[in-house]
Design an enzyme around this catalytic site. Structure first.
Site, PDB file in Angstrom:
ATOM      1  N   LYS A 192     -17.619 -17.504   1.933  1.00 44.32           N
ATOM      2  CA  LYS A 192     -19.084 -17.447   2.087  1.00 44.32           C
ATOM      3  C   LYS A 192     -19.789 -16.866   0.880  1.00 44.32           C
ATOM      4  CE  LYS A 192     -18.985 -16.660   7.037  1.00 44.32           C
ATOM      5  NZ  LYS A 192     -19.079 -15.592   8.021  1.00 44.32           N
ATOM      6  N   ARG A 251       0.825  -1.218   0.000  1.00 41.99           N
ATOM      7  CA  ARG A 251       0.000   0.000   0.000  1.00 41.99           C
ATOM      8  C   ARG A 251       0.854   1.261   0.000  1.00 41.99           C
ATOM      9  NH1 ARG A 251      -4.628  -2.416   3.943  1.00 41.99           N
ATOM     10  NH2 ARG A 251      -5.940  -3.188   2.257  1.00 41.99           N
ATOM     11  N   GLY A 308      -8.557  -8.747  -1.143  1.00 46.84           N
ATOM     12  CA  GLY A 308      -7.379  -9.161  -0.383  1.00 46.84           C
ATOM     13  C   GLY A 308      -6.857 -10.552  -0.658  1.00 46.84           C
ATOM     14  N   GLY A 353     -13.434  -4.229  -0.627  1.00 46.27           N
ATOM     15  CA  GLY A 353     -14.828  -3.772  -0.650  1.00 46.27           C
ATOM     16  C   GLY A 353     -15.064  -2.709  -1.709  1.00 46.27           C
TER      17      GLY A 353
END
Ligand code: AMP
Length: 415
Positions: A217, A34, A373, A396
């Site tokens: 999930k 980052r 990620g 996200g």
């Protein structure tokens, strides 16, 4: 305004970056991706003769000062990456003097923005059900505006280069932009690249378009799965969600991860795919383990017939083959989420097969975007990150952008 057109000479630029880097227990950075991601923007401003006020969040301190999340820990690393001394303020809302004293080419790093609840703008210590919550929320929105104005007062221009938080309407990612004219606010290079990559996927789709969604999930991916259904030709669903689909179809899944309240949703997704003519590809076999560990005993079994006491932990050989066949012929590819418990080397093979097929398709001219990620960790683990078209820094934010949502961090600048 764009970063290439702006005259930074003699100006102070406040730049929102995402320096939320992982640290070990001694505060050492374990992955500086980052920081490296923001360097082109930061260097451009300094080389043009501007001065820098860098602001970021780190972790989730929930509006309180917490040394564990102090950006002081990364000051030296930021200085080394920029090749300059970095000044530091211990209070991001009391940095006016330090900012005013900055000379061209100098760098000031502000302490973690999220030490103030105003950054996220959510009331703290009050339950959503509490009748006083709405009033607290309104008050907090006002304090957030004031906090954003304080940050804005440090600088002549605002640059947002934090794609990872672009889906949040926080003080430093969006509200602050209201204090600058159109001429004095812009996206950084990283943001521009990310926005462009999403644009490539959404507006210039070369077919076939294949999306590979994995991870643990189905519930956390449902928004994007439903959205992709209108766009893709092939939809590969893999990883832990395989077993929710298997159980929904009457399969035996042993101890495999499963969301029992999402069985109907799984069937619904299958039905929708059929109605929309999307080729939904699910795993047929899997590598099952007898415990959740790298040294588990393994066997290849049908994903619909996993023995008692065993759990599906990776895609099996037939599944890898069928996934790879679909991926190899694709011309646009999106990958989010691993096909197995890739953190364990013995269960990383399915994800590796996907990564290799994506690389092959890319070599044959496909545009491939890997984001979120864990899939990024996958391509890094396999040393294939530079063989795909684009690796996104956003989790996200990337998914919300691909879902077609307007990112507040981008809208605050581009309107
Ligand atoms: P997510 O955060 O939803 O993208 O999920 C990523 C996580 O899913 C990774 O940590 C993987 O280890 C995990 N995962 C993938 N496949 C499985 C599986 N079959 N069983 C349990 N966890 C899995």
């Amino acid at each position: 305004m764009t970063i290439d057109n702006y005259k930074f000479a003699g100006k102070k630029a406040i730049v929102r970056v995402d320096f939320n880097v992982p640290l070990d227990e001694n505060g050492n950075i374990t992955d500086d991706t980052r920081i490296r991601g923001a360097l082109p923007t930061l260097k451009k401003i300094l080389e043009d003769g501007g001065s820098l006020i860098i602001m970021s969040h780190m972790g989730k301190p929930k509006g309180k000062v917490n040394p564990k999340f102090s950006l002081a820990q990364i000051k030296e690393a930021v200085g080394a990456a920029l090749g300059r001394d970095v000044k530091f303020t211990e209070d991001c809302a009391k940095a006016a003097d330090a900012a005013a004293a900055l000379q061209p080419g100098e760098v000031l790093l502000l302490e973690n923005l999220r030490f103030y609840p105003e950054e996220e703008g959510k009331p703290v210590g009050i339950d959503k059900e509490d009748p006083a919550y709405e009033t607290a929320k309104k008050e907090m929105k006002e304090s957030q505006k004031a906090f954003a104005k304080t940050l804005a007062s440090y600088a002549d221009c605002y640059v947002n280069d934090a794609f990872g938080t672009a889906h949040r309407k926080h003080a430093s990612t969006a509200v602050i932009a209201d204090s600058f004219s159109e001429e004095d606010k812009m996206l950084g290079y990283l943001m521009e690249k990310e926005v462009q990559a999403v644009d490539n996927i959404l507006s210039d789709i070369k077919r076939p378009f294949t999306a590979i969604m994995g991870g643990s999930k189905v519930s956390t991916k449902i928004g994007i799965i439903e959205n992709l259904m209108d766009k893709v030709d092939n939809l590969i669903l893999c990883g832990g969600m395989t077993y929710t689909f298997a159980k929904a179809q009457g399969g035996k899944i042993g101890l495999s991860i499963c969301e029992d309240d999402k069985l109907d949703l799984a069937l619904d997704i299958m039905k929708k795919a059929q109605e929309k003519g999307v080729n939904l590809v699910l795993g047929t076999d899997c590598i099952a383990g007898d415990k959740f560990s790298n040294d588990a005993n393994t066997q290849v079994v049908s994903a619909m017939d996993i023995p008692e006491g065993w759990e599906g932990m990776d895609a099996g050989p037939a599944t890898r083959e069928s996934f790879a066949n679909v991926i190899r012929t694709a011309k646009t590819i999106l990958w989010n989420g691993p096909a197995g418990v890739f953190e364990f080397d013995n269960f990383a093979g399915g994800s590796k097969a996907i990564a290799e097929a994506i690389v092959e398709a890319t070599e044959n001219g496909a545009f491939s975007l890997v984001g979120g990620g864990d899939s990024v960790a996958c391509v890094n683990k396999f040393g294939l990150a530079d063989k795909v078209s684009y690796v996104s820094t956003g989790g996200g934010a990337l998914l919300e952008a691909i879902e077609g949502k307007v990112l507040p961090g981008v809208a605050a600048i581009k309107g």
